[in-house]
Design a protein around this motif. Structure first.
Motif, PDB file in Angstrom:
ATOM      1  N   GLY A 104       8.732  -2.998  -1.816  1.00 59.77           N
ATOM      2  CA  GLY A 104       8.938  -4.106  -2.304  1.00 59.77           C
ATOM      3  C   GLY A 104      10.167  -4.929  -1.099  1.00 59.77           C
ATOM      4  N   VAL A 105       9.761  -6.199  -0.770  1.00 59.46           N
ATOM      5  CA  VAL A 105      10.789  -6.778   0.275  1.00 59.46           C
ATOM      6  C   VAL A 105      11.422  -8.097  -0.316  1.00 59.46           C
ATOM      7  N   ASP A 106      12.490  -8.175  -0.157  1.00 58.44           N
ATOM      8  CA  ASP A 106      13.017  -9.210  -0.912  1.00 58.44           C
ATOM      9  C   ASP A 106      14.424  -9.489  -0.264  1.00 58.44           C
TER      10      ASP A 106
ATOM     11  N   ASP B 168       1.479 -10.657   1.097  1.00 52.93           N
ATOM     12  CA  ASP B 168       2.729 -11.395   1.595  1.00 52.93           C
ATOM     13  C   ASP B 168       2.782 -12.845   0.778  1.00 52.93           C
ATOM     14  N   LEU B 169       3.749 -13.012   0.053  1.00 50.08           N
ATOM     15  CA  LEU B 169       3.899 -14.191  -0.549  1.00 50.08           C
ATOM     16  C   LEU B 169       4.603 -15.475   0.079  1.00 50.08           C
ATOM     17  N   VAL B 170       5.465 -14.928   1.118  1.00 53.31           N
ATOM     18  CA  VAL B 170       6.176 -15.921   2.134  1.00 53.31           C
ATOM     19  C   VAL B 170       5.818 -15.686   3.708  1.00 53.31           C
TER      20      VAL B 170
ATOM     21  N   CYS C 166      -2.038 -13.199   2.850  1.00 53.26           N
ATOM     22  CA  CYS C 166      -0.884 -13.988   2.643  1.00 53.26           C
ATOM     23  C   CYS C 166      -1.329 -15.042   1.786  1.00 53.26           C
ATOM     24  N   VAL C 167      -0.487 -15.508   0.692  1.00 51.76           N
ATOM     25  CA  VAL C 167      -0.818 -16.572  -0.228  1.00 51.76           C
ATOM     26  C   VAL C 167      -0.034 -17.720  -0.004  1.00 51.76           C
ATOM     27  N   GLY C 168       1.145 -17.655   0.538  1.00 52.58           N
ATOM     28  CA  GLY C 168       1.915 -18.853   0.825  1.00 52.58           C
ATOM     29  C   GLY C 168       2.926 -18.395   2.113  1.00 52.58           C
TER      30      GLY C 168
HETATM   31  N1  NAP Z   1      -3.395 -18.991  -1.802  1.00 52.07           N
HETATM   32  C1  NAP Z   1      -3.551 -19.740  -2.793  1.00 52.07           C
HETATM   33  O1  NAP Z   1      -4.611 -19.876  -3.157  1.00 52.07           O
HETATM   34  C2  NAP Z   1      -2.490 -19.920  -3.689  1.00 52.07           C
HETATM   35  C3  NAP Z   1      -2.364 -20.099  -5.086  1.00 52.07           C
HETATM   36  C4  NAP Z   1      -1.363 -20.511  -5.796  1.00 52.07           C
HETATM   37  C5  NAP Z   1      -0.036 -20.718  -5.151  1.00 52.07           C
HETATM   38  N2  NAP Z   1      -0.036 -20.055  -3.712  1.00 52.07           N
HETATM   39  C6  NAP Z   1       1.427 -19.745  -3.323  1.00 52.07           C
HETATM   40  O2  NAP Z   1       1.957 -18.543  -3.361  1.00 52.07           O
HETATM   41  C7  NAP Z   1       3.240 -18.493  -3.300  1.00 52.07           C
HETATM   42  C8  NAP Z   1       3.616 -17.671  -4.644  1.00 52.07           C
HETATM   43  O3  NAP Z   1       5.012 -17.585  -4.654  1.00 52.07           O
HETATM   44  P1  NAP Z   1       5.713 -17.105  -6.066  1.00 52.07           P
HETATM   45  O4  NAP Z   1       5.532 -18.379  -6.940  1.00 52.07           O
HETATM   46  O5  NAP Z   1       5.850 -15.854  -6.330  1.00 52.07           O
HETATM   47  O6  NAP Z   1       7.116 -17.666  -5.336  1.00 52.07           O
HETATM   48  P2  NAP Z   1       8.529 -17.062  -5.920  1.00 52.07           P
HETATM   49  O7  NAP Z   1       8.750 -16.703  -7.328  1.00 52.07           O
HETATM   50  O8  NAP Z   1       9.652 -18.154  -5.198  1.00 52.07           O
HETATM   51  O9  NAP Z   1       8.881 -15.586  -4.927  1.00 52.07           O
HETATM   52  C9  NAP Z   1       8.805 -15.428  -3.562  1.00 52.07           C
HETATM   53  C10 NAP Z   1      10.071 -14.618  -3.065  1.00 52.07           C
HETATM   54  O10 NAP Z   1       9.958 -14.546  -1.829  1.00 52.07           O
HETATM   55  C11 NAP Z   1      11.436 -14.344  -1.325  1.00 52.07           C
HETATM   56  N3  NAP Z   1      11.523 -14.882  -0.069  1.00 52.07           N
HETATM   57  C12 NAP Z   1      11.855 -15.871   0.628  1.00 52.07           C
HETATM   58  N4  NAP Z   1      11.694 -15.807   1.889  1.00 52.07           N
HETATM   59  C13 NAP Z   1      11.515 -14.150   2.246  1.00 52.07           C
HETATM   60  C14 NAP Z   1      11.147 -13.644   3.501  1.00 52.07           C
HETATM   61  N5  NAP Z   1      11.469 -14.313   4.551  1.00 52.07           N
HETATM   62  N6  NAP Z   1      10.785 -12.397   3.254  1.00 52.07           N
HETATM   63  C15 NAP Z   1      10.646 -11.916   2.236  1.00 52.07           C
HETATM   64  N7  NAP Z   1      10.843 -12.414   1.038  1.00 52.07           N
HETATM   65  C16 NAP Z   1      10.969 -13.682   1.040  1.00 52.07           C
HETATM   66  C17 NAP Z   1      12.239 -15.120  -2.308  1.00 52.07           C
HETATM   67  O11 NAP Z   1      13.502 -14.858  -2.579  1.00 52.07           O
HETATM   68  P3  NAP Z   1      14.394 -15.598  -1.487  1.00 52.07           P
HETATM   69  O12 NAP Z   1      14.253 -17.272  -1.079  1.00 52.07           O
HETATM   70  O13 NAP Z   1      15.807 -15.408  -1.986  1.00 52.07           O
HETATM   71  O14 NAP Z   1      14.519 -14.845  -0.151  1.00 52.07           O
HETATM   72  C18 NAP Z   1      11.306 -14.777  -3.653  1.00 52.07           C
HETATM   73  O15 NAP Z   1      11.737 -13.653  -4.399  1.00 52.07           O
HETATM   74  C19 NAP Z   1       3.569 -20.006  -3.175  1.00 52.07           C
HETATM   75  O16 NAP Z   1       4.015 -20.473  -1.738  1.00 52.07           O
HETATM   76  C20 NAP Z   1       2.568 -20.701  -3.756  1.00 52.07           C
HETATM   77  O17 NAP Z   1       2.365 -22.230  -2.962  1.00 52.07           O
HETATM   78  C21 NAP Z   1      -1.025 -19.669  -3.201  1.00 52.07           C
END
Ligand code: NAP
Length: 316
Positions: A174-176, A211-213, A233-235
């Motif tokens: 896990g990376v965060d 990759d969420l980010v 990647c998703v976001g």
């Molecule tokens: N592809 C699709 O079809 C689809 C559908 C729905 C949603 N999405 C997208 O999927 C994403 C889902 O995110 P989520 O709701 O799980 O977000 P979240 O709860 O905010 O989790 C994202 C995590 O990433 C961390 N982070 C930020 N920058 C980082 C980096 N450079 N390296 C590593 N970790 C980092 C954040 O903490 P810190 O900021 O403290 O670092 C946070 O813990 C969103 O962008 C959303 O728009 C995509």
């Protein structure tokens, strides 16, 4: 009714609590008295209007005045064409098209909602639709002995994804940020990386990266993969997502790897199998904090500014 509205993209300061009329359901719609709405990073992105996909449907100003897509509550009224749901039913779902969850009442299409499992609270149910669907589809390729890395693993979807990948028998990294390392370990991560200290694309490669980010180059992602490995990647930044979808596709094909933007299927068919895993006790729901409706702005900031461990919920 009270609703948290915004009329222009910006920081949480642009949000305000307003008195607005209770909406009436159209033929295929349901009016839900909201008990809980979880915060997704997508709410934060639609508040800022950044990345650009946060402006889908409203390039210059928000298409929907009230954010909040993952709702749970009680059916108050139904439209003339609604057949499955009745007033008094306890429901939940991902209302991504209409949003409106940061309010006392929200309209949703009947197709977006299903009955809430009895054993889950409204707050718990509200955490599942979007984050559960992402975690389930994002870890579908995890399996025994596979090296899986989840970037952004301490947030909403990531906290679920760690548990699913671990249960599939994978070795999970896990990376965060540094404040979330212990949390990721507690969910079952075998290894954790603080992204402010270490670049995971420069270590041993992985069979699967979720990759969420995303914000790095496709060449970094290629480097992070074993031959035959997959990066989804998703976001992330629009630039990164665009590059993965174009250059990444080609670089992957030429080097025996797969680099893709994962277009997540949303809706009940996507999140109900995940909810069943939660009801069975296989997956823990971690709610970091709950906020009142009046505290929606700090709730969004808590997620958007990276302080949340797992999910955050707003309860009118
Ligand atoms: N592809 C699709 O079809 C689809 C559908 C729905 C949603 N999405 C997208 O999927 C994403 C889902 O995110 P989520 O709701 O799980 O977000 P979240 O709860 O905010 O989790 C994202 C995590 O990433 C961390 N982070 C930020 N920058 C980082 C980096 N450079 N390296 C590593 N970790 C980092 C954040 O903490 P810190 O900021 O403290 O670092 C946070 O813990 C969103 O962008 C959303 O728009 C995509």
């Amino acid at each position: 009714m009270k609703a948290v509205v915004y009329d222009r993209y910006g920081s949480p300061d642009v949000l305000r609590v307003a008195d607005v009329p209770v909406p009436s359901p159209g033929p295929d719609q349901v009016l839900v008295k909201v008990s809980a709405t979880s915060v997704n990073l997508s709410d934060w992105e639609c508040l800022l209007g950044s990345p650009m996909y946060g402006r889908i449907g409203g390039l210059r100003r928000p298409a929907r005045r009230v954010l909040g897509s993952d709702i749970a509550g009680v059916v108050e009224a139904v439209g003339s064409g609604v057949t499955r749901l009745s007033p008094g039913d306890e429901v939940y779902g991902d209302n991504l098209d209409l949003k409106g969850g940061f309010a006392e009442y929200a309209l949703a299409p009947e197709s977006a909602l299903v009955h809430k499992p009895e054993s889950l609270t409204f707050a718990e149910a509200s955490t599942l639709p979007q984050a559960g669907a992402i975690a389930l589809q994002g870890t579908a390729a995890a399996g025994p002995g596979r090296r899986v890395l989840i970037n952004g693993a301490g947030g909403g979807s990531g906290a679920f994804a760690i548990q699913l990948a671990k249960q599939a028998g994978a070795h999970v990294t896990g990376v965060d940020n540094g404040g979330k390392l212990e949390f990721m370990r507690s969910l079952g991560a075998d290894e954790v990386i603080d992204y402010t200290q270490q670049d995971y694309t420069r270590g041993d490669p992985y069979d699967l990266v979720l990759d969420l980010v995303a914000y790095r180059s496709v060449f970094a992602y290629r480097r992070a993969l074993t031959r035959g490995g997959s990066y989804y990647c998703v976001g992330g930044t629009s630039r990164s997502l665009l590059r993965v979808a174009t250059v990444g596709f080609i670089v992957g094909a030429l080097t025996g790897r797969r680099l893709r933007v994962l277009v997540v299927k949303l809706g009940p068919a996507a999140f109900e199998p995940f909810a069943e895993r939660c009801v069975a006790g296989d997956v823990q729901i971690h709610i970091d904090r709950t906020f009142t409706l009046e505290e929606t702005a700090p709730a969004l900031a808590h997620v958007g500014e990276g302080r949340a461990l797992g999910k955050v919920v707003v309860q009118p």
